[in-house]
Scaffold this motif. Structure first.
Motif, PDB file in Angstrom:
ATOM      1  N   MET A 113      11.769  -5.047   0.497  1.00  0.00           N
ATOM      2  CA  MET A 113      11.713  -4.271   1.739  1.00  0.00           C
ATOM      3  C   MET A 113      10.296  -3.768   2.002  1.00  0.00           C
ATOM      4  O   MET A 113       9.840  -3.735   3.146  1.00  0.00           O
ATOM      5  N   ALA A 114       9.594  -3.398   0.926  1.00  0.00           N
ATOM      6  CA  ALA A 114       8.213  -2.929   1.073  1.00  0.00           C
ATOM      7  C   ALA A 114       7.324  -4.047   1.599  1.00  0.00           C
ATOM      8  O   ALA A 114       6.440  -3.809   2.440  1.00  0.00           O
ATOM      9  N   LEU A 115       7.557  -5.272   1.133  1.00  0.00           N
ATOM     10  CA  LEU A 115       6.792  -6.416   1.645  1.00  0.00           C
ATOM     11  C   LEU A 115       7.059  -6.611   3.130  1.00  0.00           C
ATOM     12  O   LEU A 115       6.154  -6.966   3.903  1.00  0.00           O
ATOM     13  N   GLY A 116       8.309  -6.364   3.542  1.00  0.00           N
ATOM     14  CA  GLY A 116       8.648  -6.451   4.963  1.00  0.00           C
ATOM     15  C   GLY A 116       7.930  -5.389   5.773  1.00  0.00           C
ATOM     16  O   GLY A 116       7.516  -5.636   6.919  1.00  0.00           O
ATOM     17  N   LEU A 117       7.750  -4.208   5.182  1.00  0.00           N
ATOM     18  CA  LEU A 117       7.034  -3.131   5.876  1.00  0.00           C
ATOM     19  C   LEU A 117       5.563  -3.492   6.066  1.00  0.00           C
ATOM     20  O   LEU A 117       4.951  -3.125   7.079  1.00  0.00           O
ATOM     21  N   ILE A 118       4.998  -4.212   5.097  1.00  0.00           N
ATOM     22  CA  ILE A 118       3.611  -4.667   5.248  1.00  0.00           C
ATOM     23  C   ILE A 118       3.512  -5.622   6.427  1.00  0.00           C
ATOM     24  O   ILE A 118       2.590  -5.543   7.258  1.00  0.00           O
ATOM     25  N   GLU A 119       4.474  -6.524   6.517  1.00  0.00           N
ATOM     26  CA  GLU A 119       4.497  -7.502   7.615  1.00  0.00           C
ATOM     27  C   GLU A 119       4.619  -6.809   8.966  1.00  0.00           C
ATOM     28  O   GLU A 119       4.028  -7.244   9.961  1.00  0.00           O
ATOM     29  N   GLN A 120       5.349  -5.686   8.977  1.00  0.00           N
ATOM     30  CA  GLN A 120       5.539  -4.940  10.221  1.00  0.00           C
ATOM     31  C   GLN A 120       4.399  -3.964  10.499  1.00  0.00           C
ATOM     32  O   GLN A 120       4.385  -3.300  11.534  1.00  0.00           O
ATOM     33  N   GLY A 121       3.456  -3.870   9.589  1.00  0.00           N
ATOM     34  CA  GLY A 121       2.340  -2.956   9.765  1.00  0.00           C
ATOM     35  C   GLY A 121       2.670  -1.510   9.456  1.00  0.00           C
ATOM     36  O   GLY A 121       1.920  -0.602   9.820  1.00  0.00           O
ATOM     37  N   LYS A 122       3.793  -1.276   8.742  1.00  0.00           N
ATOM     38  CA  LYS A 122       4.208   0.080   8.425  1.00  0.00           C
ATOM     39  C   LYS A 122       3.805   0.505   7.016  1.00  0.00           C
ATOM     40  O   LYS A 122       4.052   1.633   6.614  1.00  0.00           O
ATOM     41  N   MET A 123       3.237  -0.415   6.242  1.00  0.00           N
ATOM     42  CA  MET A 123       2.741  -0.110   4.911  1.00  0.00           C
ATOM     43  C   MET A 123       1.502  -0.947   4.647  1.00  0.00           C
ATOM     44  O   MET A 123       1.449  -2.113   5.040  1.00  0.00           O
ATOM     45  N   THR A 124       0.499  -0.332   4.006  1.00  0.00           N
ATOM     46  CA  THR A 124      -0.723  -1.072   3.714  1.00  0.00           C
ATOM     47  C   THR A 124      -0.596  -1.785   2.366  1.00  0.00           C
ATOM     48  O   THR A 124       0.251  -1.430   1.538  1.00  0.00           O
ATOM     49  N   ARG A 125      -1.458  -2.764   2.166  1.00  0.00           N
ATOM     50  CA  ARG A 125      -1.474  -3.468   0.884  1.00  0.00           C
ATOM     51  C   ARG A 125      -1.817  -2.511  -0.252  1.00  0.00           C
ATOM     52  O   ARG A 125      -1.292  -2.628  -1.361  1.00  0.00           O
ATOM     53  N   GLN A 126      -2.684  -1.547   0.048  1.00  0.00           N
ATOM     54  CA  GLN A 126      -3.085  -0.585  -0.975  1.00  0.00           C
ATOM     55  C   GLN A 126      -1.898   0.298  -1.389  1.00  0.00           C
ATOM     56  O   GLN A 126      -1.729   0.617  -2.563  1.00  0.00           O
TER      57      GLN A 126
END
Length: 212
Positions: A113-126
């Protein structure tokens, strides 16, 4: 396992009757794949159930077969009578001893789910990196205190053998290896009492000399 059930009769009189529970059927390859797809059905916490529904279970259509085959290859499960899959002592010991997070399907589901948030721009790679590093550090610390029953796992304990002692007084110690010209000769006294001088560049260079 037997248990008693209360039964209300006419006139308000209650009677106990004894019956037995029946264990759930073991999985086959097919039913296990189905369970992996709908793993949320086996979780009681509603928040975790939602996470598993959203991530569509354990693995993907392409990886579920491979996951089961890997479990068989590593002897965590075996195919028993009727094609049913049975856990081995090795598999049971592993699941019982490991930190709960490593056997909980919700753990990897949250990572997905966290990887999905990165794709959506809601979580950074850092932020994702910090989350994974924090989880990994916690798991490693928890694993340091885990002690497995090696007999149950079918693994023979490796006994600590006495190691050779460095002896700088042996002739040739500290000299450049005459064979590879890269390593230095190291003098050692073996537990048996024998003395040898060997190249420090071992195993690339296996040059050695026994000392009388």
């Amino acid at each position: 396992m037997s248990y008693q059930v209360g039964q209300k009769l006419t006139g308000g009189v209650a009677r106990l009757r004894e019956t037995e529970t029946t264990p759930p059927k073991r999985f086959t390859d097919g039913t296990l794949i189905s369970a992996m797809t709908s793993i949320h059905r086996f979780v009681s916490n509603e928040a975790d159930r939602k996470v598993l529904r959203d991530t569509k279970g354990i693995g993907t259509e392409r990886t579920r077969d491979a996951i089961i085959e890997t479990l068989k290859q590593r002897k965590y499960i075996v195919r028993g009578k009727g094609g049913y899959l049975e856990p081995t002592n090795l598999g049971i010991e592993l699941i019982q001893r490991l930190p709960r997070e490593l056997s909980d399907p919700v753990t990897t589901a949250k990572w997905e789910m966290a990887l999905g948030l990165i794709e959506q721009g809601k979580m950074t790679r850092q932020q994702f990196d910090a989350m994974i590093r924090g989880n990994a550090t916690k798991l490693v610390e928890a694993l340091k205190g885990v002690k497995f029953d090696l007999d149950r796992m079918g693994i023979k304990a490796v006994e600590d053998k006495p190691r050779p002692e460095i002896d700088e007084t042996l002739p040739g110690h500290g000299e450049t290896c005459e064979k590879c010209r890269k390593g230095r000769m190291v003098g050692k006294r073996l537990p048996s009492g024998k003395k040898v001088v060997g190249c420090s560049n071992f195993p690339s260079c296996k040059h050695s000399k026994w000392i009388d």
